[in-house]
Design a protein around this motif. Structure first.
Motif, PDB file in Angstrom:
ATOM      1  N   MET A   1       0.968  -1.177   0.058  1.00 54.65           N
ATOM      2  CA  MET A   1      -0.047   0.094  -0.018  1.00 54.65           C
ATOM      3  C   MET A   1       0.785   1.184   0.024  1.00 54.65           C
ATOM      4  O   MET A   1       1.801   1.243   0.769  1.00 54.65           O
ATOM      5  CB  MET A   1      -0.716  -0.028   1.333  1.00 54.65           C
ATOM      6  CG  MET A   1      -1.623   1.298   1.264  1.00 54.65           C
ATOM      7  SD  MET A   1      -2.819   1.106   2.647  1.00 54.65           S
ATOM      8  CE  MET A   1      -3.740   2.771   2.669  1.00 54.65           C
ATOM      9  N   THR A   2       0.575   2.104  -0.869  1.00 53.19           N
ATOM     10  CA  THR A   2       1.521   3.432  -0.927  1.00 53.19           C
ATOM     11  C   THR A   2       0.960   4.497   0.100  1.00 53.19           C
ATOM     12  O   THR A   2      -0.100   4.866   0.149  1.00 53.19           O
ATOM     13  CB  THR A   2       1.297   4.080  -2.293  1.00 53.19           C
ATOM     14  OG1 THR A   2       1.606   3.004  -3.342  1.00 53.19           O
ATOM     15  CG2 THR A   2       2.199   5.151  -2.496  1.00 53.19           C
ATOM     16  N   PRO A   3       1.885   5.069   0.959  1.00 60.31           N
ATOM     17  CA  PRO A   3       1.598   5.930   2.247  1.00 60.31           C
ATOM     18  C   PRO A   3       1.164   7.135   1.426  1.00 60.31           C
ATOM     19  O   PRO A   3       1.629   7.433   0.320  1.00 60.31           O
ATOM     20  CB  PRO A   3       2.487   6.091   2.556  1.00 60.31           C
ATOM     21  CG  PRO A   3       3.857   5.617   1.993  1.00 60.31           C
ATOM     22  CD  PRO A   3       3.274   4.574   1.155  1.00 60.31           C
ATOM     23  N   PRO A   4       0.208   8.021   2.111  1.00 62.11           N
ATOM     24  CA  PRO A   4      -0.047   9.249   1.273  1.00 62.11           C
ATOM     25  C   PRO A   4       0.863  10.254   1.342  1.00 62.11           C
ATOM     26  O   PRO A   4       2.139  10.031   2.096  1.00 62.11           O
ATOM     27  CB  PRO A   4      -1.204   9.627   2.477  1.00 62.11           C
ATOM     28  CG  PRO A   4      -0.937   8.823   3.663  1.00 62.11           C
ATOM     29  CD  PRO A   4      -0.425   7.756   3.504  1.00 62.11           C
ATOM     30  N   VAL A  35       1.739  13.061  15.820  1.00 63.51           N
ATOM     31  CA  VAL A  35       1.974  11.810  16.447  1.00 63.51           C
ATOM     32  C   VAL A  35       1.293  10.847  16.245  1.00 63.51           C
ATOM     33  O   VAL A  35       0.021  10.724  16.376  1.00 63.51           O
ATOM     34  CB  VAL A  35       2.067  12.414  17.917  1.00 63.51           C
ATOM     35  CG1 VAL A  35       2.602  11.006  18.856  1.00 63.51           C
ATOM     36  CG2 VAL A  35       3.043  13.665  18.324  1.00 63.51           C
ATOM     37  N   PHE A  36       1.960   9.670  15.899  1.00 57.90           N
ATOM     38  CA  PHE A  36       1.180   8.058  16.113  1.00 57.90           C
ATOM     39  C   PHE A  36       1.905   7.259  16.878  1.00 57.90           C
ATOM     40  O   PHE A  36       3.046   7.513  17.332  1.00 57.90           O
ATOM     41  CB  PHE A  36       1.312   7.587  14.514  1.00 57.90           C
ATOM     42  CG  PHE A  36       0.909   8.495  13.630  1.00 57.90           C
ATOM     43  CD1 PHE A  36      -0.151   8.179  12.923  1.00 57.90           C
ATOM     44  CD2 PHE A  36       1.689   9.516  12.829  1.00 57.90           C
ATOM     45  CE1 PHE A  36      -0.953   8.946  12.019  1.00 57.90           C
ATOM     46  CE2 PHE A  36       0.947   9.994  11.623  1.00 57.90           C
ATOM     47  CZ  PHE A  36      -0.214   9.930  11.342  1.00 57.90           C
ATOM     48  N   LEU A  48       3.640   2.123   9.903  1.00 57.94           N
ATOM     49  CA  LEU A  48       4.608   2.420   8.785  1.00 57.94           C
ATOM     50  C   LEU A  48       4.207   2.121   7.239  1.00 57.94           C
ATOM     51  O   LEU A  48       4.608   2.722   6.612  1.00 57.94           O
ATOM     52  CB  LEU A  48       5.742   1.873   9.119  1.00 57.94           C
ATOM     53  CG  LEU A  48       6.749   2.474  10.227  1.00 57.94           C
ATOM     54  CD1 LEU A  48       7.780   1.464  10.851  1.00 57.94           C
ATOM     55  CD2 LEU A  48       7.428   3.941   9.971  1.00 57.94           C
ATOM     56  N   GLU A  49       3.581   1.285   7.276  1.00 58.08           N
ATOM     57  CA  GLU A  49       2.954   0.857   5.867  1.00 58.08           C
ATOM     58  C   GLU A  49       1.733   1.865   5.452  1.00 58.08           C
ATOM     59  O   GLU A  49       1.689   2.101   4.329  1.00 58.08           O
ATOM     60  CB  GLU A  49       2.493  -0.501   5.960  1.00 58.08           C
ATOM     61  CG  GLU A  49       3.447  -1.506   5.986  1.00 58.08           C
ATOM     62  CD  GLU A  49       3.044  -3.108   5.894  1.00 58.08           C
ATOM     63  OE1 GLU A  49       1.840  -3.288   6.297  1.00 58.08           O
ATOM     64  OE2 GLU A  49       3.469  -3.965   6.048  1.00 58.08           O
ATOM     65  N   ARG A  50       1.295   2.363   6.544  1.00 57.19           N
ATOM     66  CA  ARG A  50      -0.030   3.197   6.177  1.00 57.19           C
ATOM     67  C   ARG A  50       0.202   4.648   6.043  1.00 57.19           C
ATOM     68  O   ARG A  50      -0.368   5.471   5.545  1.00 57.19           O
ATOM     69  CB  ARG A  50      -1.052   2.722   7.340  1.00 57.19           C
ATOM     70  CG  ARG A  50      -2.329   3.529   6.863  1.00 57.19           C
ATOM     71  CD  ARG A  50      -3.250   2.979   7.846  1.00 57.19           C
ATOM     72  NE  ARG A  50      -3.365   3.782   9.441  1.00 57.19           N
ATOM     73  CZ  ARG A  50      -2.858   3.069  10.336  1.00 57.19           C
ATOM     74  NH1 ARG A  50      -2.866   1.774  10.439  1.00 57.19           N
ATOM     75  NH2 ARG A  50      -2.417   3.849  11.572  1.00 57.19           N
ATOM     76  N   GLU A  51       1.366   5.212   6.878  1.00 57.51           N
ATOM     77  CA  GLU A  51       1.462   6.436   7.016  1.00 57.51           C
ATOM     78  C   GLU A  51       2.994   6.723   6.593  1.00 57.51           C
ATOM     79  O   GLU A  51       3.621   5.784   6.535  1.00 57.51           O
ATOM     80  CB  GLU A  51       1.512   7.144   8.498  1.00 57.51           C
ATOM     81  CG  GLU A  51       0.217   6.662   8.966  1.00 57.51           C
ATOM     82  CD  GLU A  51      -1.040   7.422   8.548  1.00 57.51           C
ATOM     83  OE1 GLU A  51      -0.837   8.390   7.907  1.00 57.51           O
ATOM     84  OE2 GLU A  51      -2.269   7.020   8.727  1.00 57.51           O
TER      85      GLU A  51
END
Length: 490
Positions: A1-4, A35-36, A48-51
């Motif tokens: 998945m490509t992060p935004p 912050v995540f 990390l895969e999402r953001e």
């Protein structure tokens, strides 16, 4: 998945299995970072895969996978993320071993201080930003390389065409044609050339044409006015100097000769140099090397030297003001540039080019120069050559009421020269009273009257109504005088 795409605030991932510690870090960082949080290594990898995470701040002691082990995986999969470990154990072998293996940017100890933590993380965010900028710039340069190379080549060709011999303005019957033909022959020969002629005749323009028509065209063309600087400054400017060579020499300086290495150097006003400087210049021409001021060793240089002067160097040599050996080094071949008064046929072309150049700078358009203006310009002898002609063009432009450049706005001396030339021509052809003042009183008065009438007409661009008003005559009276003095033919 490509992060935004990256958020406006740098994104930081806090990995800690203690919820209270997560919240404390969130409160400290949330004003400066997005912050995540994650409680386990698995959760961290999902984030990390999402953001688009710029910094990973990870606790060392967590159940299952240690902080160092997690950061090893981060380095492999997201090498651009800045990795920071936080721990309360100073002697942890895992941390010491993982600093290099996991590429850890910073190692922080518990208990952490908010100010110190913020300062460290802001520095890390700036380092990440600079790294991303460098990567993007490197990619742009790789993809734009051929384009940039093409643009540089196009610009070089544009400069070469602008200063080529074919761009030198001259009429088909101009004496400049013979000069340009000689320059074209000399361009292919890598020998020194001496350009002589009055100031403002275009010697620098011809020197550039010689350079851009030569095999050295792709290298630098450097100009130095030797008459504008005293000896010490001129020596430093041309040869360079070492730091501390003299008062004010705070750093090393590369001289113009070294900057022109492989190209061409124009030494303008060479006749103004002193005997002491001429000795140093002679060594450069003889040995092909120069010594910067304060240096212990000479530097080799490969420069084609073109010299220019408005003096008669042969006379200067005879009278002992110029070294004979330097003269023969500079003047392998001498080119004499004719003054503007000897090539009046070039004046319309040069004047039109000066108008075009000025109107582009001003963003205005002007009508082509009238025949009347050209006649006046060709009648003057131009002791200042092209520089003086430029001033007359600027004068007409400054005084212009609309888009027409009028002869009435030329300098009085130029108008008088045009009037005298016309009078002489008419007098030689038919004995017209516009000729020189001679004869009895009545004849001389008529001659003066004719001159006054014609000068007034020129200033008013042959508008008879305005001229008659200035002279206090009726239109019929003015027309009578024009017929009497033969001015109606104009």
């Amino acid at each position: 998945m490509t992060p935004p795409l990256p958020p406006e605030l740098p994104a930081i991932l806090v990995v800690d299995d203690e919820i209270r510690s997560q919240e404390a870090l969130r409160r400290t960082l949330e004003e400066d970072f997005e912050v995540f949080t994650a409680s386990t290594a698995e959760d961290a990898l999902t984030v990390l895969e999402r953001e688009w995470i710029r910094i990973v701040l990870c606790d060392q002691r967590m159940p299952g996978t240690s902080g160092v082990a997690l950061l090893r995986q981060v380095r492999e999969r997201w090498p651009d993320a800045i990795r920071i470990i936080i721990s309360g154990y100073t002697d942890s072998e895992d941390i010491i071993a993982g600093i290099n293996e996991a590429g850890i940017y910073q190692y922080l100890l518990k208990p952490w201080q908010p100010e110190q933590l913020l300062l460290t993380l802001k520095s890390a965010a700036e380092a990440a930003r600079l790294h991303a900028d460098n990567q993007r710039l490197a990619m742009e340069l790789r993809t734009a390389g051929p384009v940039l190379e093409k643009q540089v080549h196009s610009r070089r060709e544009s400069v070469r065409q602008r200063f080529a011999l074919d761009a030198v303005l001259r009429a088909p019957d101009s004496p400049m044609n013979a000069v340009c033909a000689l320059i074209r022959k000399l361009a292919a020969l890598d020998i020194p050339v001496l350009l002589t002629g009055e100031s403002g005749t275009g010697k620098e323009l011809l020197a550039r044409a010689l350079h851009y028509d030569s095999p050295r065209a792709s290298e630098a063309f450097v100009v130095e006015n030797c008459g504008a600087l005293p000896d010490q400054l001129l020596e430093s400017e041309l040869f360079g100097h070492k730091r501390g060579a003299f008062t004010g020499a705070f750093e090393d300086r590369i001289g113009l000769f070294k900057q022109a290495d492989g190209g061409t150097m124009l030494l303008d006003e060479i006749g103004e140099t002193s005997a002491a400087f001429q000795v140093k210049l002679l060594r450069v021409l003889q040995e092909g090397e120069m010594r910067p001021v304060g240096a212990s060793r000479p530097l080799p240089v490969d420069v084609r030297v073109i010299a220019a002067t408005n003096r008669d160097l042969e006379t200067e040599v005879r009278e002992g003001r110029f070294r004979e050996d330097l003269y023969y080094r500079l003047a392998a071949l001498t080119v004499t540039v004719p003054p503007l008064r000897e090539r009046p046929m070039d004046i319309p072309l040069i004047a039109a080019a000066l108008v075009e150049e000025t109107q582009q700078a001003l963003g205005r358009r002007f009508a082509p120069l009238s025949r009347e203006v050209i006649t006046c310009l060709q009648a003057w002898r131009w002791p200042g050559n092209v520089r003086e002609l430029r001033n007359e063009v600027l004068r007409m432009i400054a005084l212009a009421d609309g888009d027409e450049l009028a002869a009435a706005h030329l300098s009085p001396r130029v108008l008088r020269a045009a009037e005298e030339a016309e009078e002489h021509a008419l007098s030689a052809a038919s004995g017209n009273p516009l000729g020189p003042l001679s004869g009895d009183l009545k004849t001389r008065l008529e001659t003066l009257e004719a001159r006054i009438v014609r000068e007034c007409l020129i200033r008013h661009r042959w508008n008879k109504t305005q001229a008659a008003r200035e002279l206090g005559l009726s239109r019929v009276g003015l027309r009578s005088k024009l017929t009497r003095y033969g001015l109606d033919r104009d």
